[in-house]
Design a protein around this motif. Structure first.
Motif, PDB file in Angstrom:
ATOM      1  N   GLY A  73      16.266 -10.825   4.646  1.00 16.84           N
ATOM      2  CA  GLY A  73      15.677  -9.592   5.147  1.00 16.84           C
ATOM      3  C   GLY A  73      14.475  -9.114   4.350  1.00 16.84           C
ATOM      4  O   GLY A  73      13.780  -8.186   4.783  1.00 16.84           O
ATOM      5  N   LEU A  74      14.210  -9.721   3.183  1.00 13.32           N
ATOM      6  CA  LEU A  74      13.055  -9.324   2.377  1.00 13.32           C
ATOM      7  C   LEU A  74      11.833 -10.127   2.822  1.00 13.32           C
ATOM      8  O   LEU A  74      11.871 -11.358   2.800  1.00 13.32           O
ATOM      9  N   PRO A  75      10.759  -9.475   3.234  1.00 16.45           N
ATOM     10  CA  PRO A  75       9.561 -10.220   3.630  1.00 16.45           C
ATOM     11  C   PRO A  75       9.061 -11.103   2.501  1.00 16.45           C
ATOM     12  O   PRO A  75       9.065 -10.700   1.340  1.00 16.45           O
ATOM     13  N   ARG A  76       8.625 -12.311   2.857  1.00 17.13           N
ATOM     14  CA  ARG A  76       8.144 -13.239   1.838  1.00 17.13           C
ATOM     15  C   ARG A  76       6.971 -12.629   1.052  1.00 17.13           C
ATOM     16  O   ARG A  76       6.829 -12.859  -0.143  1.00 17.13           O
ATOM     17  N   GLY A  77       6.126 -11.833   1.761  1.00 11.77           N
ATOM     18  CA  GLY A  77       4.980 -11.236   1.076  1.00 11.77           C
ATOM     19  C   GLY A  77       5.392 -10.347  -0.079  1.00 11.77           C
ATOM     20  O   GLY A  77       4.750 -10.337  -1.133  1.00 11.77           O
ATOM     21  N   ILE A  78       6.477  -9.579   0.097  1.00 13.15           N
ATOM     22  CA  ILE A  78       6.967  -8.711  -0.975  1.00 13.15           C
ATOM     23  C   ILE A  78       7.524  -9.554  -2.115  1.00 13.15           C
ATOM     24  O   ILE A  78       7.264  -9.302  -3.298  1.00 13.15           O
ATOM     25  N   HIS A  79       8.288 -10.578  -1.769  1.00 15.14           N
ATOM     26  CA  HIS A  79       8.828 -11.481  -2.791  1.00 15.14           C
ATOM     27  C   HIS A  79       7.702 -12.120  -3.601  1.00 15.14           C
ATOM     28  O   HIS A  79       7.752 -12.189  -4.837  1.00 15.14           O
ATOM     29  N   THR A  80       6.654 -12.554  -2.919  1.00 16.19           N
ATOM     30  CA  THR A  80       5.537 -13.229  -3.581  1.00 16.19           C
ATOM     31  C   THR A  80       4.843 -12.313  -4.579  1.00 16.19           C
ATOM     32  O   THR A  80       4.377 -12.760  -5.636  1.00 16.19           O
ATOM     33  N   LEU A  81       4.767 -11.010  -4.262  1.00 18.85           N
ATOM     34  CA  LEU A  81       4.091 -10.062  -5.157  1.00 18.85           C
ATOM     35  C   LEU A  81       4.809  -9.891  -6.493  1.00 18.85           C
ATOM     36  O   LEU A  81       4.218  -9.393  -7.452  1.00 18.85           O
ATOM     37  N   MET A  82       6.070 -10.315  -6.592  1.00 20.47           N
ATOM     38  CA  MET A  82       6.876  -9.992  -7.761  1.00 20.47           C
ATOM     39  C   MET A  82       6.975 -11.107  -8.799  1.00 20.47           C
ATOM     40  O   MET A  82       7.753 -11.018  -9.738  1.00 20.47           O
ATOM     41  N   GLN A 147       3.135   0.765   5.440  1.00 15.53           N
ATOM     42  CA  GLN A 147       3.161  -0.075   4.243  1.00 15.53           C
ATOM     43  C   GLN A 147       1.942   0.142   3.341  1.00 15.53           C
ATOM     44  O   GLN A 147       1.950  -0.264   2.177  1.00 15.53           O
ATOM     45  N   ARG A 148       0.911   0.767   3.878  1.00 11.90           N
ATOM     46  CA  ARG A 148      -0.368   0.807   3.157  1.00 11.90           C
ATOM     47  C   ARG A 148      -0.306   1.566   1.832  1.00 11.90           C
ATOM     48  O   ARG A 148      -0.903   1.127   0.850  1.00 11.90           O
ATOM     49  N   PRO A 149       0.396   2.732   1.729  1.00 15.04           N
ATOM     50  CA  PRO A 149       0.482   3.383   0.401  1.00 15.04           C
ATOM     51  C   PRO A 149       1.182   2.507  -0.635  1.00 15.04           C
ATOM     52  O   PRO A 149       0.806   2.500  -1.804  1.00 15.04           O
ATOM     53  N   ILE A 150       2.192   1.753  -0.196  1.00 16.09           N
ATOM     54  CA  ILE A 150       2.906   0.852  -1.111  1.00 16.09           C
ATOM     55  C   ILE A 150       1.967  -0.262  -1.565  1.00 16.09           C
ATOM     56  O   ILE A 150       1.908  -0.620  -2.748  1.00 16.09           O
ATOM     57  N   ILE A 151       1.208  -0.795  -0.608  1.00 15.09           N
ATOM     58  CA  ILE A 151       0.265  -1.873  -0.922  1.00 15.09           C
ATOM     59  C   ILE A 151      -0.818  -1.388  -1.873  1.00 15.09           C
ATOM     60  O   ILE A 151      -1.224  -2.099  -2.795  1.00 15.09           O
ATOM     61  N   ASP A 152      -1.273  -0.163  -1.672  1.00 10.58           N
ATOM     62  CA  ASP A 152      -2.294   0.381  -2.565  1.00 10.58           C
ATOM     63  C   ASP A 152      -1.781   0.411  -4.003  1.00 10.58           C
ATOM     64  O   ASP A 152      -2.500   0.052  -4.945  1.00 10.58           O
ATOM     65  N   ARG A 153      -0.535   0.805  -4.162  1.00  7.56           N
ATOM     66  CA  ARG A 153       0.043   0.906  -5.505  1.00  7.56           C
ATOM     67  C   ARG A 153       0.294  -0.477  -6.111  1.00  7.56           C
ATOM     68  O   ARG A 153       0.028  -0.706  -7.301  1.00  7.56           O
ATOM     69  N   LEU A 154       0.805  -1.417  -5.307  1.00 12.61           N
ATOM     70  CA  LEU A 154       1.204  -2.717  -5.829  1.00 12.61           C
ATOM     71  C   LEU A 154       0.055  -3.720  -5.895  1.00 12.61           C
ATOM     72  O   LEU A 154       0.112  -4.669  -6.670  1.00 12.61           O
ATOM     73  N   VAL A 155      -0.986  -3.501  -5.076  1.00 11.54           N
ATOM     74  CA  VAL A 155      -2.045  -4.504  -4.970  1.00 11.54           C
ATOM     75  C   VAL A 155      -3.396  -3.969  -5.433  1.00 11.54           C
ATOM     76  O   VAL A 155      -4.004  -4.506  -6.359  1.00 11.54           O
ATOM     77  N   ARG A 156      -3.880  -2.909  -4.778  1.00 10.83           N
ATOM     78  CA  ARG A 156      -5.253  -2.497  -5.070  1.00 10.83           C
ATOM     79  C   ARG A 156      -5.391  -1.838  -6.440  1.00 10.83           C
ATOM     80  O   ARG A 156      -6.364  -2.092  -7.161  1.00 10.83           O
TER      81      ARG A 156
END
Length: 357
Positions: A73-82, A147-156
């Motif tokens: 159930g965890l998207p691969r993209g989230i797993h990859t970020l970690m 998802q965009r606020p989460i992405i901003d924090r984890l990526v940008r």
């Protein structure tokens, strides 16, 4: 004055074994190693040390808080970020005078390396492999609005912080200058050091060897060959190529190279693109050997690369030195490397074949 010791570091998820950013980074550090003592770290599945000419290459074990494989159930993209690595231990062992960072993905590992370098007072420079993709990750990878606020924090945010701490940033093309302005990087800290290419790809492969390397693909020599290679991530536009394959009226061999990391994601990719696997119009090769890749570059009539976000794809340079005709997209640094006299550019997601004006 003593020659400084250089450490190259390729930030990468371990599963991305054939990443263009990592490949380009290793090639650059090989050249640096001819001029200064140079080592290189590459995030990998396990520790391994090899000598690459004058370059010492350390593949260092990476870890993930979710384990090696994504949880159900965890998207691969989230797993990859970690994915992370113990950079501090290696910095203390190698004791470099300067660090050259390649690739900002996963951003958390990128940020960790920046912190460890700052803690030890080691200056670092960055080559911008992956910057176009990760400066606007939400658009490049099709993230939903929530998802965009989460992405901003984890990526940008990590991308901005580490970039602003760099002594210098080597852009892959002048096309990135506006992107650097958005990140708040002063122009006097920027330069352009573009990707080179392994000259091995420019050397023609013997016709009999080429035929032998292509045997497993069962390519019909009477039909034109359209070839793509790259990571099977949403930004690469494979769905566009699959959609075009279903719409084509002229028979062709369409070969999509690159590792298939997940059967479930592979099936979802085809379904989302409206592609019917039973049609047999596309061959997915999975992982390609270096020799198979060279043979496909030299045998193809068109190298198609329908990316939605890329900084300066190494595969396009490899295809061009292999004398392949190139069709790609007008994004990132691609217009810098594929000019009107070397290829054709279309708009991203264009399945119709209408050319960009």
């Amino acid at each position: 004055m003593s020659i400084p010791r250089v450490l190259g570091v390729a930030i990468t998820p371990p599963a991305f074994k054939a990443s263009g950013g990592v490949s380009a980074g290793i090639q650059l550090m090989r050249r640096v190693a001819d001029r200064a003592p140079t080592d290189m770290l590459v995030m990998a599945e396990a520790d391994e040390t090899t000598a690459d000419g004058a370059l010492t290459l350390y593949r260092i074990a990476a870890t993930n808080v979710f384990g090696k494989a994504p949880l159900r159930g965890l998207p691969r993209g989230i797993h990859t970020l970690m994915w992370r690595a113990d950079f501090g231990r290696w910095l203390d062992r190698i004791k470099p005078d300067i660090i050259h960072i390649h690739n900002p993905h996963p951003p958390g590992a990128f940020a960790l390396l920046g912190r460890e370098a700052d803690r030890r007072g080691i200056p670092y420079v960055i080559s911008t492999h992956g910057y176009v993709e990760f400066e606007d990750y939400a658009a490049a990878f099709g993230a939903a609005a929530w998802q965009r606020p989460i992405i901003d924090r984890l990526v940008r945010q990590p991308l901005v912080k580490v970039s602003r701490g760099a002594a210098r940033i080597a852009m892959l093309s002048p096309e990135e200058t506006p992107l650097m302005a958005r990140l708040g990087i002063a122009p006097d800290r920027l330069g352009v050091v573009t990707n080179g290419v392994d000259p091995w790809f420019a050397t023609p492969m013997d016709a009999d060897e080429c035929k032998h390397r292509l045997t497993r693909f069962a390519i019909d020599p009477a039909k034109p060959l359209i070839f793509f290679v790259g990571n099977h991530t949403p930004n690469k536009g494979i769905d566009t190529l699959l959609g075009a394959a279903m719409a084509m009226t002229v028979p062709a061999n369409i070969v999509i190279g690159g590792g298939i990391r997940s059967a479930t994601e592979h099936e979802a990719l085809m379904a989302d693109a409206g592609y019917d696997p039973a049609s047999g119009r596309v061959l997915f090769t999975d992982f390609l050997s270096r020799e198979e890749l060279k043979a496909l570059y030299q045998a193809c009539d068109i190298f198609a690369f329908p990316s939605r976000a890329d900084t300066l794809p190494l595969v396009l340079i490899e295809a061009m030195v292999s004398r392949s005709a190139v069709v790609s997209t007008r994004i990132g640094g691609i217009p810098y490397e594929v000019t009107p006299d070397t290829g054709i550019l279309i708009w991203p997601s264009d399945r119709s074949g209408d050319l960009a004006q």
